[in-house]
Design a protein around this motif. Structure first.
Motif: not given
Length: 341
Positions: A205-219, A281-285
């Motif tokens: 689950g680290v994939g969606p975590t990184l995909v989510g945290i990068l814009p969230y932390a930046g925003l 699920y094998s990927s975030t998408m």
């Protein structure tokens, strides 16, 4: 990178935040610590206070996100009431030990690396200027760094919070049995997950975590710093203003990235769910598409209202505790140390 730059501010700015206490001129043991170490301590303590304060709402949010049987159709109040009936006060804090163990290094790294990345960008890429775009880049990088270093603890926290213990389960024929938990503490989670999937299992689950945290932390940092820039200088030291800016920034970033958090939670508890509950699920998408198709679009925002309820006090307590710790540790205000360049 930016430690020496921030250290020059400590002797001139700290006195403004000590409120004239008698011990102001005394030498503390912490005075010998580098500024970045004191930032780590301040950020970690602030994260622990804030996370513990909102632990009951965090537990309910996870139960809603993962469609836990008996909770996914309940509201916040009824969920809290049912959890208290089944597990007592301790149920509100199930998994909070793992959560605090994760948030202390996470918050410490997040605050400290944000300042370090920002100083590094300003020193090495002056052509980018010093506007909010720097906060966006530094915040994203800091969020990603903190996640990679602490993700196994987040995984353990989710698994512990997901399992619900009941006093007994009744069947139609009158037979009753006691329910049992899959994990008996943080160490047990790590041992079983590692045995089942190795290191990859600890980072499921680290994939969606990184995909989510990068814009969230930046925003979050972007909006926070941009809002503060629009406030008259004489009001920028206001704690209320700081908390308000942080709350707005957190709410804004959370809304846009929340579906990715739902996918992450469901991936983390897949091994604990039956096949009828979905998963795999094998990927975030794939997770986003599958949840929308099988569980409905609204499931991507399950627990969002609770997140709104907890993020305001969490941000408020976090910023207040961070400022108090910086004062006690004689750390210069973060916004002053990062506005140079």
């Amino acid at each position: 990178m930016g430690s020496s730059q921030r250290s020059t501010l400590s002797t001139t700015n700290v006195a403004e935040f000590v409120d004239g206490s008698p011990g102001r001129g005394e030498l503390w043991a912490v005075d010998s610590l580098p500024v970045y170490v004191r930032e780590l301590i301040a950020g970690g303590a602030a994260g622990a206070f804030a996370k513990t304060a909102v632990a009951p709402l965090e537990r309910i949010k996870i139960l809603l996100q993962t469609r836990t049987e008996g909770f996914h159709s309940l509201g916040v109040y009824q969920s809290l009431k049912k959890l208290f009936k089944n597990e007592g006060i301790r149920g509100f804090y199930r998994g909070n030990g793992a959560s605090v163990l994760r948030i202390v290094p996470y918050a410490a790294l997040h605050f400290m690396t944000y300042e370090e990345y920002r100083c590094w960008i300003l020193n090495n890429y002056p052509s980018l200027g010093s506007g909010p775009s720097i906060d966006l880049l530094a915040g994203s990088a800091a969020g990603g760094t903190a996640v990679l270093c602490t993700y196994p603890l987040d995984l353990a926290r989710t698994k512990l919070a997901y399992q619900v213990t009941g006093k007994r389960t009744s069947f139609g024929n009158g037979i009753s049995i006691h329910t049992q938990t899959a994990y008996n503490g943080l160490k047990d989670v790590f041992m079983k997950v590692y045995k089942e999937g190795g290191v990859r299992g600890l980072y499921r689950g680290v994939g969606p975590t990184l995909v989510g945290i990068l814009p969230y932390a930046g925003l979050k940092f972007y909006v926070y710093e941009e809002l503060k820039r629009r406030v008259p200088e004489e009001h920028q030291k206001s704690v209320i203003l700081r908390l308000s800016c942080g709350a707005v920034a957190g709410l804004f970033g959370q809304t846009f990235t929340y579906p990715l958090d739902v996918v992450r939670r469901q991936m983390q508890v897949q091994s604990m769910q039956s096949s009828t509950q979905g998963g795999g699920y094998s990927s975030t998408m794939e997770g986003l598409i599958s949840i929308t198709r099988n569980q409905g679009y609204r499931q991507l925002f399950a627990g969002l209202s609770i997140n709104y309820m907890k993020i305001v006090p969490s941000v408020a307590i976090g910023f207040t505790a961070y400022d108090a710790m910086k004062t006690w540790l004689k750390v210069p205000p973060r916004q002053k140390s990062t506005s140079t360049g």
